[in-house]
Enzyme design. Sequence first.
Site, mmCIF file in Angstrom:
data_model
loop_
_atom_site.group_PDB
_atom_site.id
_atom_site.type_symbol
_atom_site.label_atom_id
_atom_site.label_comp_id
_atom_site.label_asym_id
_atom_site.label_seq_id
_atom_site.Cartn_x
_atom_site.Cartn_y
_atom_site.Cartn_z
ATOM 1 N N GLY A 112 62.685 34.642 85.677
ATOM 2 C CA GLY A 112 63.063 34.829 87.082
ATOM 3 C C GLY A 112 64.520 35.242 87.176
ATOM 4 O O GLY A 112 65.140 35.609 86.170
ATOM 5 N N ASN A 113 65.067 35.195 88.355
ATOM 6 C CA ASN A 113 66.492 35.476 88.526
ATOM 7 C C ASN A 113 67.004 34.679 89.719
ATOM 8 O O ASN A 113 66.214 34.087 90.460
ATOM 9 C CB ASN A 113 66.742 36.981 88.694
ATOM 10 C CG ASN A 113 66.013 37.544 89.884
ATOM 11 O OD1 ASN A 113 66.334 37.214 91.026
ATOM 12 N ND2 ASN A 113 65.009 38.384 89.645
ATOM 13 N N SER A 114 68.314 34.654 89.891
ATOM 14 C CA SER A 114 68.859 33.752 90.909
ATOM 15 C C SER A 114 69.099 34.418 92.259
ATOM 16 O O SER A 114 69.935 33.950 93.034
ATOM 17 C CB SER A 114 70.124 33.074 90.387
ATOM 18 O OG SER A 114 70.886 33.975 89.659
#
Length: 382
Positions: free
Chosen positions: A199-201
Amino acid sequence: MRILLGITGGIAAYKAANLVRKLTEEGHNVQVLPTKNALEFIGKSTLEALSGNAIDSELYSDVQNVRHIKYGQEAELIIVAPATANFLAKLAHGIADDLLMNAILASNAEVVICPAMHTEMWLNPATRANVKTLQERGIRVMEPASGRLTGSDSGPGRLPEPEDIIGFALAREGFFTGKSVTVTAGGTREAIDEVRYIGNSSSGRMGIELATAFRNAGAKVTLVACNIDRELPTGVEVLRASSIAELELAMDRASDVLVMAAAVSDFQLDKPHRGKLHRGEKLVLELLPTKDLLAGYAANHQESYCVGFALVENNADVVKIATEKMWDKGVDAVVGNTVSTLGSVDAEVNLVTKSDVLHKSGTKSEIAQWLVLELQEILSNT
Ligand SMILES: Cc1cc2nc3c(=O)[nH]c(=O)nc-3n(C[C@H](O)[C@H](O)[C@H](O)COP(=O)(O)O)c2cc1C
């Protein structure tokens, strides 16, 4: 603008104080008209002090000035927030039993209603029928927000935030009226196994602000929300997506404008593990590059004005990278920003188009409004 703000007797009436403050801060002359029941929930003095105008909810006082006609005729816009189920029913049937109802019936001004009540009251067939009747008469009814209600329960029925009410109420026929805009927001997740993902933030904040700003500019907005857990704007169509494949499916629609604010994973596993991987030996994951959704969309929807986002390292040449990305992907514009903006309220962006580079810093909300105005400028000249 001269605004008549009706406040009715729901628990959210206390929130109207903020709405009055924000409307007056924007330079509007606000005449507040609470029902007698609204004054059970919020003090008259608060509203008088914030609006700078005297308040008297009594129909039969100051009779020589015939105030219900005066208020109705003077108003350029009428907002009722919060609007109770009782108010909706009364207006749907033209009942004129207090000062607010009389003023509304005596007015030719546009009427915007922001209902707030318990979910069951909002979904009650009587309320649904009253809302439909009012909408058929040209009255604009704002969808209530979803979330925590008076007690411990939650659902649709909350009064939306003052900024959203103002945006909805003041949205006017304009360049984006009738135009469709798709905004993607948040970050994708690619499965590693059945519980883990790449995922990513990305918080989704920029995309949410953009969807709100386009909605306020009159556009018909679809917000494709990828794994966002913050509150989404009302008055826009929301499609949820998690993986790249779901995002591709959700965004594949004809749109006058596409803004790809979602952070899409650059890598994915060829075949995610079935079940759950267990701790043990060293694990090597082979990652494959993902499909370029923005380039694919731009190639398949040449009628759309496509705007991408480029997120680059803090000390990188943002404009150069954004420009390369614009040409590589075959899109019309790219908004370049740095990783320091991830999750923050503020941002600094460069809007790169084929003929210009524009710079803006501020809150994401300010940047979103600026971007909508810039895109309006660009599109009205093409
Ligand atoms: C504690 C309390 C909270 C209420 N909250 C709401 C509400 O949020 N929405 C609503 O439609 N009615 C609510 N009501 C009911 C209204 O106060 C009632 O229908 C009243 O007649 C509305 O009057 P008005 O529309 O003239 O202001 C509430 C009543 C109480 C006692």
